[in-house]
Design an enzyme around this catalytic site. Structure first.
Site, mmCIF file in Angstrom:
data_model
loop_
_atom_site.group_PDB
_atom_site.id
_atom_site.type_symbol
_atom_site.label_atom_id
_atom_site.label_comp_id
_atom_site.label_asym_id
_atom_site.label_seq_id
_atom_site.Cartn_x
_atom_site.Cartn_y
_atom_site.Cartn_z
ATOM 1 C CB CYS A 207 -40.936 18.867 -44.529
ATOM 2 S SG CYS A 207 -41.476 19.834 -45.895
ATOM 3 C CB CYS B 237 -32.378 18.208 -38.032
ATOM 4 S SG CYS B 237 -32.689 16.276 -38.912
ATOM 5 C CG ASP C 264 -37.381 17.809 -39.376
ATOM 6 O OD1 ASP C 264 -37.149 17.604 -38.265
ATOM 7 O OD2 ASP C 264 -37.024 17.602 -40.366
#
Lengths: 395, 234
Positions: B68, B142, B70
């Site tokens: 993904c 994030c 992150d």
């Protein structure tokens, strides 16, 4: 701090000679080429001079050059203009392209799919070269158009355009047909490769100025004579009725000048940049857990695309920016859609690797000294970012 | 009266036009806020390469996946008497704002003698974004991960101290009812390198609380190995 611009594939600055040519025009000539008075006639003459110069460089007829507002518009005109007007001759009209085209091609194809065209996307191998057999097998009686880019903007891989056009010609001869037509997007190639349409064997070819040190929003579509095509933009009938709107004369003069210089200098500049490129690649790959994307040899002289495992590309680009270096990445975080690069996906990379991609594209101002500076700061940055990273992928 | 007003308006527009000076375009120094810049370029409290073995901690949390783009990991040292966070270390795989978001979160946790676990659990993405003085909307995910990794670490602490009733599960399906181990925990174990039930048990103890769930756990392990393409090539 001195800036080291290594993003020439994104866009190039306007070179001095081009700027001066445009300036002379802009200062002295403002007329509308459609007007019959002196100002109009002067503008018209300047515009046709630009067209003739380009025709001479490309070794085609002036009437085969249609000016556009950039590469994207040229691609749209080629794909929609050909498909929409010729579909009546086909039962189940088909268009063929590759999986690594510029979004201008891929998103146009998506729209054409909605309009009822069947779109075939040809796969590429791990180096980014298209699968020729797959292409050969995809061509059938319903195929209107094949659109394959000349050189890729992300990984620099150069497609065998002449070989593809031979396959298409062979098919045409065998079936005694004029279809499929063949279009290529040569925007990234114009500074380094032979782009003469007859030599390449293409029916349509897209070029723009902003990748060859010319102005932005200035491009062209070469259309082989007697090709049936319809316009996308309607109005006053300029550009042989294929692109209405008052002509961007200074932009197109700039394109002609930029193209003239780019093609004149291409061999010398390619030779110079290949040396610098290969020196950079060799040394960047000394950093552990890295690998090169794209073909090691059949690639644009100015393109470097490398994966750094365990780090994310946007963070890398931001750090490089702090050190005065401009670069680009195929990471999802960098893109508007938050999707990782379709080109790096198509060459078979896993998502986790794609996030760590870095594209460096060299140009006129790039010297070995610039690369030495890059090679000094890059390993440090990679080390810093890896120290922050909780993952450790296997190469 | 009306005319007068209009006149004023045109005058103003004219003035603005003359004020517009293309030769005076200044480059914004940074694409994110100054706080993001500060934390990205000079991150605080991150786990340094040689520190991992020495660092004393009693809770670990991890969230995200390399695929993904992150991954965030937190190590916490929690005072068992006060349940305050005494020390924090983190690592992040992600873009500039992800790194900055984790760094600023670590700073928040250590303020005022350390946050209590109860307070820490209440931290939400918007709190982190506020501390960062804003983020582009598409970058919110994030920072969302930062607080999730933190809550994962808090659950880990309660699991390690056998306070199972205090474990709070969010968005996951409970697999082991006794130990409150979820499909997310199994996913995490697989992403950390566990390849089979034994290895997943080493990390999560799934099935040791509620043996009836072992079959389901094995199914999930296979699913995640496939999902992330982690099967070992033979």
């Amino acid at each position: 701090m001195k800036r080291i611009y290594l993003d020439y594939a994104a866009t190039t600055p306007i070179r001095k000679e081009v700027r001066e040519t445009m300036k002379i025009f802009e200062e002295k000539i403002f007329g509308n080429p459609s007007s019959i008075h002196k100002e109009g006639r002067t503008a018209k003459t300047a515009l046709e001079k630009a067209r003739n110069l380009i025709a001479e460089i490309l070794e085609v007829k002036s009437s085969e050059i249609i000016f556009t507002n950039g590469g994207t518009e040229s691609i749209n005109l080629a794909l929609f203009g050909i498909s929409r007007t010729n579909k009546k001759f086909f039962k189940k009209p088909r268009l063929i392209t590759s999986k690594i085209e510029h979004p201008a091609v891929l998103n146009s194809m998506k729209q054409l799919e909605k309009e009822g065209f069947e779109i075939i996307y040809i796969n590429v191998n791990k180096d980014g070269l298209i699968n020729i057999n797959e292409l050969k097998n995809a061509i059938n009686e319903n195929t209107i158009l094949v659109s394959i880019m000349y050189a890729n903007n992300e990984i620099g891989t150069i497609q065998p355009i002449e070989k593809i056009s031979k396959i298409i010609k062979d098919y045409q001869n065998k079936k005694r047909k004029n279809f499929p037509l063949f279009h290529t997007d040569a925007c990234q190639a114009a500074g380094y490769l032979d782009i003469r349409p007859k030599k390449l064997g293409v029916d349509l070819l897209t070029l723009n100025a902003s990748k060859i040190y010319g102005p932005k929003a200035s491009g062209l579509l070469y259309i082989k004579e007697n090709t049936l095509i319809e316009p996308l933009i309607f109005g006053g009938g300029q550009e042989n009725n294929l692109r209405s709107g008052t002509e961007n004369v200074s932009g197109w003069i700039g394109l002609a000048k930029a193209l003239e210089l780019a093609q004149k200098e291409k061999d010398k500049e390619s030779k110079r940049l290949i040396k610098i490129r290969d020196y950079a690649i060799k040394n960047i790959l000394k950093i552990e857990k890295t690998f090169l994307n794209g073909h090691p040899k059949i690639r644009l002289p100015n393109n470097i695309n490398i994966i750094f495992l365990d780090i994310e590309g946007e963070a890398l680009v931001l750090k490089l920016d702090k050190f005065g270096i401009s670069a680009s990445t195929g990471s999802a975080c960098h893109s508007k859609t938050l999707e990782p690069s379709h080109v790096l996906t198509a060459i078979g990379l896993k998502r986790e690797a794609i996030h760590g991609s870095l594209r460096l594209t060299l140009g006129k101002e790039t010297t070995k000294k610039d690369i030495d500076y890059l090679l000094k700061v890059l390993p440090k940055i990679i080390k810093e970012l890896r120290a922050l990273s909780p993952i450790s992928l296997k190469k | 009266m009306k005319d007068k007003k209009n006149k004023k308006k045109t005058k103003k527009i004219k003035k603005e036009n003359t004020d517009f000076d293309i030769f005076n375009v200044t480059t914004p120094p940074w694409i994110y806020s100054e706080t993001v810049k500060k934390h990205f370029l000079h991150p605080k409290n991150f786990m340094k390469p040689n520190e991992e073995k020495k660092f004393k901690f009693n809770a670990v949390g991890i969230v995200g996946s390399p695929a993904c783009g992150d991954v965030m990991k937190f190590w916490l040292l929690i005072d068992e008497k006060t349940e305050r966070i005494k020390k924090v270390r983190w690592r992040t795989f992600g873009c500039g704002s992800a790194i900055a978001a984790t760094s600023v979160l670590s700073e928040m946790l250590l303020e005022n003698n350390g946050m209590t676990l109860k307070e820490a659990r209440k931290i939400r993405p918007q709190d982190i974004v506020k501390r960062l003085k804003g983020l582009p909307e598409r970058k919110y995910h994030c920072s969302v991960l930062g607080d999730k990794a933190l809550r994962d670490a808090i659950n880990d602490y309660y699991r390690k101290t056998k306070q199972y009733d205090k474990i709070e599960i969010e968005n996951g399906k409970i697999i082991d009812k006794v130990l409150k181990i979820t499909d997310n925990d199994i996913e995490k174990a697989v992403l950390e390198g566990a390849k089979n039930l034994e290895e997943v048990q080493e990390k999560t103890k799934v099935g040791t609380g509620d043996p009836k769930c072992i079959k389901e756990a094995e199914k999930l392990i296979k699913f995640y190995l496939k999902k992330y393409n982690l099967y070992e090539k033979k």
